[in-house]
Structure formats: C-alpha cells, structure tokens
Design a protein around this motif. Structure first.
Motif, PDB file in Angstrom:
ATOM      1  N   TRP A 252       0.840  -1.193   0.000  1.00  0.00           N
ATOM      2  CA  TRP A 252       0.000   0.000   0.000  1.00  0.00           C
ATOM      3  C   TRP A 252       0.875   1.244   0.000  1.00  0.00           C
ATOM      4  CZ3 TRP A 252      -3.644  -1.095   4.769  1.00  0.00           C
ATOM      5  CH2 TRP A 252      -4.261  -2.357   4.611  1.00  0.00           C
ATOM      6  N   ALA A 253       0.301   2.358  -0.448  1.00  0.00           N
ATOM      7  CA  ALA A 253       1.027   3.627  -0.439  1.00  0.00           C
ATOM      8  C   ALA A 253       1.002   4.277   0.942  1.00  0.00           C
ATOM      9  CB  ALA A 253       0.423   4.586  -1.463  1.00  0.00           C
ATOM     10  N   ALA A 254      -0.078   4.040   1.701  1.00  0.00           N
ATOM     11  CA  ALA A 254      -0.205   4.685   3.013  1.00  0.00           C
ATOM     12  C   ALA A 254      -1.402   4.111   3.757  1.00  0.00           C
ATOM     13  CB  ALA A 254      -0.385   6.199   2.862  1.00  0.00           C
ATOM     14  N   THR A 255      -1.419   4.344   5.053  1.00  0.00           N
ATOM     15  CA  THR A 255      -2.615   4.157   5.871  1.00  0.00           C
ATOM     16  C   THR A 255      -2.536   5.176   6.985  1.00  0.00           C
ATOM     17  OG1 THR A 255      -4.010   2.567   7.066  1.00  0.00           O
ATOM     18  CG2 THR A 255      -1.636   2.417   7.448  1.00  0.00           C
ATOM     19  N   LEU A 256      -3.660   5.410   7.616  1.00  0.00           N
ATOM     20  CA  LEU A 256      -3.693   6.357   8.732  1.00  0.00           C
ATOM     21  C   LEU A 256      -4.142   5.631   9.978  1.00  0.00           C
ATOM     22  CD1 LEU A 256      -4.824   8.124   6.001  1.00  0.00           C
ATOM     23  CD2 LEU A 256      -4.340   9.909   7.677  1.00  0.00           C
ATOM     24  N   VAL A 257      -3.357   5.757  11.035  1.00  0.00           N
ATOM     25  CA  VAL A 257      -3.690   5.092  12.294  1.00  0.00           C
ATOM     26  C   VAL A 257      -4.951   5.729  12.878  1.00  0.00           C
ATOM     27  CG1 VAL A 257      -2.960   4.646  14.653  1.00  0.00           C
ATOM     28  CG2 VAL A 257      -1.305   4.486  12.790  1.00  0.00           C
ATOM     29  N   TYR A 258      -5.968   4.914  13.048  1.00  0.00           N
ATOM     30  CA  TYR A 258      -7.160   5.377  13.751  1.00  0.00           C
ATOM     31  C   TYR A 258      -7.083   4.823  15.166  1.00  0.00           C
ATOM     32  CZ  TYR A 258     -11.882   6.705  14.914  1.00  0.00           C
ATOM     33  OH  TYR A 258     -12.970   7.289  15.524  1.00  0.00           O
ATOM     34  N   PRO A 259      -6.841   5.679  16.149  1.00  0.00           N
ATOM     35  CA  PRO A 259      -6.596   5.207  17.517  1.00  0.00           C
ATOM     36  C   PRO A 259      -7.820   4.550  18.135  1.00  0.00           C
ATOM     37  CG  PRO A 259      -6.855   7.587  17.476  1.00  0.00           C
ATOM     38  CD  PRO A 259      -6.837   7.147  16.055  1.00  0.00           C
ATOM     39  N   THR A 260      -7.575   3.606  19.050  1.00  0.00           N
ATOM     40  CA  THR A 260      -8.682   2.875  19.666  1.00  0.00           C
ATOM     41  C   THR A 260      -9.454   3.742  20.666  1.00  0.00           C
ATOM     42  OG1 THR A 260      -7.357   2.054  21.528  1.00  0.00           O
ATOM     43  CG2 THR A 260      -7.375   0.730  19.494  1.00  0.00           C
ATOM     44  N   GLY A 261      -8.795   4.682  21.314  1.00  0.00           N
ATOM     45  CA  GLY A 261      -9.454   5.481  22.341  1.00  0.00           C
ATOM     46  C   GLY A 261      -9.645   4.731  23.643  1.00  0.00           C
ATOM     47  N   ALA A 262      -9.046   3.541  23.762  1.00  0.00           N
ATOM     48  CA  ALA A 262      -9.245   2.719  24.957  1.00  0.00           C
ATOM     49  C   ALA A 262      -8.730   3.416  26.218  1.00  0.00           C
ATOM     50  CB  ALA A 262      -8.548   1.372  24.778  1.00  0.00           C
ATOM     51  N   ALA A 263      -7.540   3.960  26.140  1.00  0.00           N
ATOM     52  CA  ALA A 263      -6.964   4.627  27.314  1.00  0.00           C
ATOM     53  C   ALA A 263      -7.808   5.828  27.720  1.00  0.00           C
ATOM     54  CB  ALA A 263      -5.531   5.066  27.019  1.00  0.00           C
ATOM     55  N   GLU A 264      -8.261   6.578  26.726  1.00  0.00           N
ATOM     56  CA  GLU A 264      -9.043   7.780  27.009  1.00  0.00           C
ATOM     57  C   GLU A 264     -10.412   7.423  27.593  1.00  0.00           C
ATOM     58  OE1 GLU A 264      -5.903   8.746  24.110  1.00  0.00           O
ATOM     59  OE2 GLU A 264      -7.385   7.142  24.263  1.00  0.00           O
ATOM     60  N   ALA A 265     -11.038   6.359  27.078  1.00  0.00           N
ATOM     61  CA  ALA A 265     -12.338   5.937  27.601  1.00  0.00           C
ATOM     62  C   ALA A 265     -12.232   5.475  29.052  1.00  0.00           C
ATOM     63  CB  ALA A 265     -12.911   4.818  26.731  1.00  0.00           C
ATOM     64  N   LEU A 266     -11.196   4.718  29.359  1.00  0.00           N
ATOM     65  CA  LEU A 266     -11.007   4.248  30.733  1.00  0.00           C
ATOM     66  C   LEU A 266     -10.657   5.404  31.676  1.00  0.00           C
ATOM     67  CD1 LEU A 266      -9.129   0.914  30.028  1.00  0.00           C
ATOM     68  CD2 LEU A 266     -11.407   1.163  31.026  1.00  0.00           C
ATOM     69  N   ASP A 267      -9.965   6.393  31.150  1.00  0.00           N
ATOM     70  CA  ASP A 267      -9.671   7.575  31.970  1.00  0.00           C
ATOM     71  C   ASP A 267     -10.958   8.327  32.307  1.00  0.00           C
ATOM     72  OD1 ASP A 267      -7.701   9.509  33.149  1.00  0.00           O
ATOM     73  OD2 ASP A 267      -8.617  10.851  31.665  1.00  0.00           O
ATOM     74  N   LEU A 268     -11.873   8.395  31.347  1.00  0.00           N
ATOM     75  CA  LEU A 268     -13.172   9.012  31.624  1.00  0.00           C
ATOM     76  C   LEU A 268     -13.928   8.208  32.681  1.00  0.00           C
ATOM     77  CD1 LEU A 268     -14.405   9.979  28.048  1.00  0.00           C
ATOM     78  CD2 LEU A 268     -13.791  11.562  29.879  1.00  0.00           C
ATOM     79  N   ALA A 269     -13.879   6.868  32.569  1.00  0.00           N
ATOM     80  CA  ALA A 269     -14.542   6.020  33.561  1.00  0.00           C
ATOM     81  C   ALA A 269     -13.958   6.258  34.950  1.00  0.00           C
ATOM     82  CB  ALA A 269     -14.403   4.555  33.169  1.00  0.00           C
ATOM     83  N   LYS A 270     -12.642   6.431  35.013  1.00  0.00           N
ATOM     84  CA  LYS A 270     -11.991   6.729  36.297  1.00  0.00           C
ATOM     85  C   LYS A 270     -12.512   8.037  36.875  1.00  0.00           C
ATOM     86  CE  LYS A 270      -7.562   8.198  38.260  1.00  0.00           C
ATOM     87  NZ  LYS A 270      -8.089   9.562  38.577  1.00  0.00           N
ATOM     88  N   LYS A 271     -12.567   9.052  36.036  1.00  0.00           N
ATOM     89  CA  LYS A 271     -13.033  10.365  36.512  1.00  0.00           C
ATOM     90  C   LYS A 271     -14.475  10.283  37.002  1.00  0.00           C
ATOM     91  CE  LYS A 271     -10.109  13.531  33.771  1.00  0.00           C
ATOM     92  NZ  LYS A 271      -9.120  12.592  33.274  1.00  0.00           N
ATOM     93  N   ILE A 272     -15.308   9.555  36.250  1.00  0.00           N
ATOM     94  CA  ILE A 272     -16.725   9.489  36.587  1.00  0.00           C
ATOM     95  C   ILE A 272     -16.986   8.607  37.805  1.00  0.00           C
ATOM     96  CG2 ILE A 272     -18.970   8.665  35.757  1.00  0.00           C
ATOM     97  CD1 ILE A 272     -18.017   9.487  32.914  1.00  0.00           C
ATOM     98  N   LEU A 273     -16.364   7.423  37.843  1.00  0.00           N
ATOM     99  CA  LEU A 273     -16.688   6.440  38.874  1.00  0.00           C
ATOM    100  C   LEU A 273     -15.816   6.546  40.118  1.00  0.00           C
ATOM    101  CD1 LEU A 273     -17.276   3.318  36.599  1.00  0.00           C
ATOM    102  CD2 LEU A 273     -19.010   4.808  37.622  1.00  0.00           C
ATOM    103  N   LEU A 274     -14.535   6.778  39.932  1.00  0.00           N
ATOM    104  CA  LEU A 274     -13.630   6.818  41.085  1.00  0.00           C
ATOM    105  C   LEU A 274     -13.475   8.229  41.656  1.00  0.00           C
ATOM    106  CD1 LEU A 274     -10.786   4.395  39.899  1.00  0.00           C
ATOM    107  CD2 LEU A 274     -12.937   3.871  41.073  1.00  0.00           C
ATOM    108  N   ASP A 275     -13.454   9.236  40.769  1.00  0.00           N
ATOM    109  CA  ASP A 275     -13.243  10.618  41.220  1.00  0.00           C
ATOM    110  C   ASP A 275     -14.543  11.377  41.430  1.00  0.00           C
ATOM    111  OD1 ASP A 275     -10.587   9.959  40.886  1.00  0.00           O
ATOM    112  OD2 ASP A 275     -10.389  10.995  38.959  1.00  0.00           O
ATOM    113  N   CYS A 276     -15.667  10.752  41.094  1.00  0.00           N
ATOM    114  CA  CYS A 276     -16.984  11.371  41.268  1.00  0.00           C
ATOM    115  C   CYS A 276     -17.121  12.701  40.531  1.00  0.00           C
ATOM    116  CB  CYS A 276     -17.299  11.574  42.759  1.00  0.00           C
ATOM    117  SG  CYS A 276     -17.518  10.029  43.673  1.00  0.00           S
ATOM    118  N   ALA A 277     -16.624  12.742  39.310  1.00  0.00           N
ATOM    119  CA  ALA A 277     -16.684  13.974  38.525  1.00  0.00           C
ATOM    120  C   ALA A 277     -18.132  14.372  38.248  1.00  0.00           C
ATOM    121  CB  ALA A 277     -15.943  13.782  37.207  1.00  0.00           C
TER     122      ALA A 277
END
Length: 327
Positions: free
Chosen positions: A274-299
């Motif tokens: 192939w000539a190229a591809t673009l990495v589409y990130p999973t967002g897994a780390a960011e989603a779990l960080d949001l869960a931490k803020k919401i559930l553990l930090d009571c945001a």
C-alpha cells in the motif's frame, strides 16, 4: 431555599463571584449514581462486532489497560454486526444496572433510542469511535474521522501530482465514521481538478466485498490510479483485486486504521503493498480515563468530546513504526 434564590441573595449581598462559583460547585452532582475510590464497578461495553480486526484491537486494548484499575470489571458483548443483537445487549446492561456503558454502535439510528434510555436512566454513556444520533450520551471518544480522511486526500495529491482517476471504497454508509471519512477525503482533494473521482461504492468495511466491488470498478474504469478505502480490511481487498489483474504495483492504495501485526495496515505499507494508511486510535486509554473520573473521582462533568490523535503511515516511517508496535 432554592439554588436560584440563594444565588440571587449572594449577588444582592455583593458576596462576589468566588462565592457564587463555590456554591455552584457544591450544588453540582456527580455524573454517576454511585461513585468513589473504595467501591467496585461494572463497565458494560457493547461492541459493534468482533469480526473486524479494528474491533478486536479495541477489545484487546481495553482488556489490557483495564488491569490498571482493579476496581473495574469490564464486560464486552459482541454485537455481531446486528442492530437487534446490540439493542438487546444494551437493554440487558440497563436491566443489570451497569455503572457505566461503553458502546460502539453498529448503526447510529437503530441504536439511538436504547442508548438514550440508558442515559436518561442516569447511567453515564461513553461512545467509542461511532456515534448515535442526538445528544443523549456523556462523552464521545474517537479520532476526527473527517480530518483523518482529509489528510488522506491531501496525501493523495502528493502521490498523484499529475492527477488521474481515483476510486473510493466507503465503509458502512449508515455509520458515522463512513460518512465522515467519505466527506473528508472528498474535501481533501477538492482543490485539485486533476484528480477525478470516477467511482464511489460502499463495501461495509468487509474485505471480500471490497475485492468484488473494486474488481468491478477496475473493469469499468481501467485507468484508476489510486483508491482510498475507509478501513484496512477494504484496502486489503483492493490490493487483492488489483493483484488479480496485474495492477498491484500501478495502483496507489490508501487505507485507514493503521492496525498493528503481520496482517495489519502498517505492515502492508512497510512491505510496499500500500502507499499509506492512517492510524485510527482505539481510544481505549481515554475511555477508561473518563470512567476513572466518573466512577472513582466522582466527577460532575467530563469533556463532551475527547479527540485522540492520528498518524500518517507512509513508506518513509512504516518499518520503524512497525518494529516498535506491540501486538
């Protein structure tokens, strides 16, 4: 005394902006019904399907990264590329009263009502990669699909400085990423009249369908010089179709996903397929960080949109990136 009366009283008394902000902060409620660092929580994730390599990559990343949060139990359900199946799964998560819902909807419209019910029931909703319609979700995590595709279009202009015929293999047209990637790529090449889009057709993210569709495109338009695909599986199918007619070295292929591993897009670029591809990130780390803020930090609030960065993979950087990838 109501909050509004209290605010009017503070302002009338000249107490000041700082006191008003302190009252507002105290009045704000956590996003989650139950929260705090000492409890344990269930994250229900309704994944669009397990068939696509990108979806498996997301699941793997979530399962790997959730280990950082011993308070979390992650339950991943396979939507099986079926709206009805995914609706049932989300209804089950609602019945079970999971603490937070993650979802990548197979299609936007059919999943919107049930996701809305979950949200209105007071369960935070994090949408990954794909959106439902409307505003009934807590946060969306994903790459900027339109911007990613626009970058692909801009790179296409570099690959074909003298212009030529271009084809587009769209994803599932009823899903938000497919729509945004199609629009973005067209936008990226719009200012170059030498590039002519001669064929656009959905392949629903599937490799076998991409082989069939691109084979037909090549018969109808034998001068195609470049094909942009909405995901890596479609790019793999385009390569097979081009190879079947001896044009694999003549047609530039641009994928989207940039998956790791021997069968992923990064390796295909590194190998010169192939000539190229673009990495589409999973967002897994960011989603779990949001869960931490919401559930553990009571945001009481979190960002409405969390955009994760992408990366253009070309022959110049593919081998180095592939060597560093974990898979």
């Amino acid at each position: 005394m109501t909050t509004s009366k209290c605010i009017r009283g503070l302002l009338a008394a000249g107490t000041g902006f700082a006191a008003l902000m302190a009252l507002s902060a105290a009045d704000a409620k956590p996003l989650a019904k139950t929260c705090g660092p000492k409890d344990h929580y269930v994250i229900g994730f309704s994944q669009a399907n397990f068939k696509e390599p990108y979806r498996s990559h997301v699941n793997h990343e979530l399962e790997r990264l959730v280990k950082k949060y011993p308070q979390f139990k992650l339950v991943i359900a396979d939507g099986q590329a079926s709206d009805n199946t995914q609706v049932s799964q989300v209804e089950n998560f609602l019945t079970q009263q999971v603490d937070i819902l993650f979802i990548s909807p197979f299609e936007a419209a059919p999943l919107t009502p049930v996701v809305s019910r979950v949200y209105k029931a007071g369960i935070p909703v994090i949408e990954l990669d794909r959106k439902t319609n409307g505003d009934d979700y807590t946060s969306f995590v994903g790459g900027d699909n339109e911007k990613i595709a626009e970058e692909a279009g801009q790179y296409a202009k570099k690959l074909l400085p003298d212009g030529g015929d271009v084809a587009i293999l769209e994803g599932l047209p009823s899903s938000s990423p497919a729509i945004e990637r199609l629009d973005g790529f067209k936008k990226g090449i719009a200012d170059d009249p030498k590039l002519k889009v001669v064929a656009v057709q959905p392949v629903d993210w599937m490799e076998d369908k991409a082989v069939t569709v691109f084979s037909a495109m090549l018969q109808a338009h034998p001068d195609i010089k470049l094909v942009y695909t909405s995901n890596d599986l479609a790019a793999a199918g385009a390569y097979i179709a081009a190879k079947q007619v001896g044009k694999e070295k003549k047609i530039k292929i641009i994928g989207t996903d940039g998956l790791p591993g021997p069968s992923g897009g990064i390796h295909s670029v590194a190998e010169g397929q192939w000539a190229a591809t673009l990495v589409y990130p999973t967002g897994a780390a960011e989603a779990l960080d949001l869960a931490k803020k919401i559930l553990l930090d009571c945001a009481s609030s979190v960002p409405r949109v969390v955009t994760v960065p992408t990366k253009l993979i070309t022959p110049e950087n593919a081998k180095e990136i592939y060597a560093k990838e974990k898979f």
